[in-house]
Motif scaffolding. Sequence first.
Motif, PDB file in Angstrom:
ATOM      1  N   ALA A  18       3.051 -11.475  -3.655  1.00 43.88           N
ATOM      2  CA  ALA A  18       3.925 -11.971  -4.720  1.00 43.88           C
ATOM      3  C   ALA A  18       3.338 -13.196  -5.412  1.00 43.88           C
ATOM      4  N   ALA A  19       2.501 -13.966  -4.702  1.00 40.76           N
ATOM      5  CA  ALA A  19       1.907 -15.162  -5.299  1.00 40.76           C
ATOM      6  C   ALA A  19       0.873 -14.813  -6.371  1.00 40.76           C
ATOM      7  N   LEU A  20       0.499 -13.545  -6.466  1.00 45.28           N
ATOM      8  CA  LEU A  20      -0.507 -13.096  -7.437  1.00 45.28           C
ATOM      9  C   LEU A  20       0.133 -12.299  -8.566  1.00 45.28           C
ATOM     10  N   ALA A  21       1.429 -12.440  -8.750  1.00 40.89           N
ATOM     11  CA  ALA A  21       2.159 -11.625  -9.728  1.00 40.89           C
ATOM     12  C   ALA A  21       1.659 -11.813 -11.148  1.00 40.89           C
ATOM     13  N   GLU A  22       1.154 -13.001 -11.486  1.00 38.78           N
ATOM     14  CA  GLU A  22       0.722 -13.274 -12.860  1.00 38.78           C
ATOM     15  C   GLU A  22      -0.756 -12.967 -13.089  1.00 38.78           C
ATOM     16  N   GLU A  23      -1.430 -12.472 -12.074  1.00 39.62           N
ATOM     17  CA  GLU A  23      -2.869 -12.228 -12.186  1.00 39.62           C
ATOM     18  C   GLU A  23      -3.164 -10.853 -12.807  1.00 39.62           C
TER      19      GLU A  23
END
Length: 313
Positions: free
Chosen positions: A191-196
């Motif tokens: 979830a911490a990579l959602a904007e990648e």
Amino acid sequence: MELELRHLRILRAIADAGSLTRAATALGLAQPALSAQPRRIERAFGGALFERGRYGVRATALGELVLERSRVVLPAVNELQREATRFARTRQETERLRLGATHGPLLGALVDRLADAAPDTTVTTHVSWSERELAELLSEGRLDFALTGACGSAPPPGAPHLAWRDIAVDPIFVMLPDSHPLAHAPEVELAALAEEKWACVPGDGCFGDCFTIACARAGFSPRRMYETDTASCAHLVQVGRAVGLCRATFPPTPGLTTRPLAGTPLHWRHLLGWHPANQRPDTAATMLAQALRAHARTAAHCDTYRLAGPGGP
């Protein structure tokens, strides 16, 4: 009458000798045994090939056409016979092994092991992004063994008559540029990579769908996925254009950091495949043992993999 190569040789001998008598001598035949041959051969071609005269024989226009083609066909067949003989003799002295694989370090590790374990074996390789293509090449007998894989518990690729054996089950890691804020975390929440944006090698299995489902469970949809070769994936990550997905055995690469995904939402099952009708059981067992050792060696050279352990962190 069905045309045979010996018929073309007879025609060439007659044309070169200029008479049936001299042609019979050149072929080591009695003239009566040769005399009936031209008529039967001419019927197969649908017309006269020679004009017979007082001083010998001369090719007709149809005969010239047949003789011209025979000058190509006969040397080609002779060379084929010589080449096949050389190949058969060489094959007795040197074994040949044709390996196929999807992208990844396991193929190189296996070839390296075979170079030590079977130095007299000639190993050739074929790399493809398509698991289905490799399965088809196995089915057609154009590969001896294939290193490929499947996502999680998905079935192996190809027809059911192929034999597949598991080599290992590895977690899928994320590739980050060294400068990424999460590059030094022991593990990374998906979830911490959602904007990648993302980069990954292509494939025709279900991995893309599995990744999308894993993202949905983490509460987002991937913004974009670049599907390209391994070197291009690494470059996109190095320059900060994307984060990448890779197998846990991805080798250390300057400018890149690989990290486990928390909870291990994705797995890759390494497989070795072959056609049972084309391989002896002892050969298949040897190859499987070498593939297992190749994977162990590849994993041993990856610090992050050793920390995470096979199957998840």
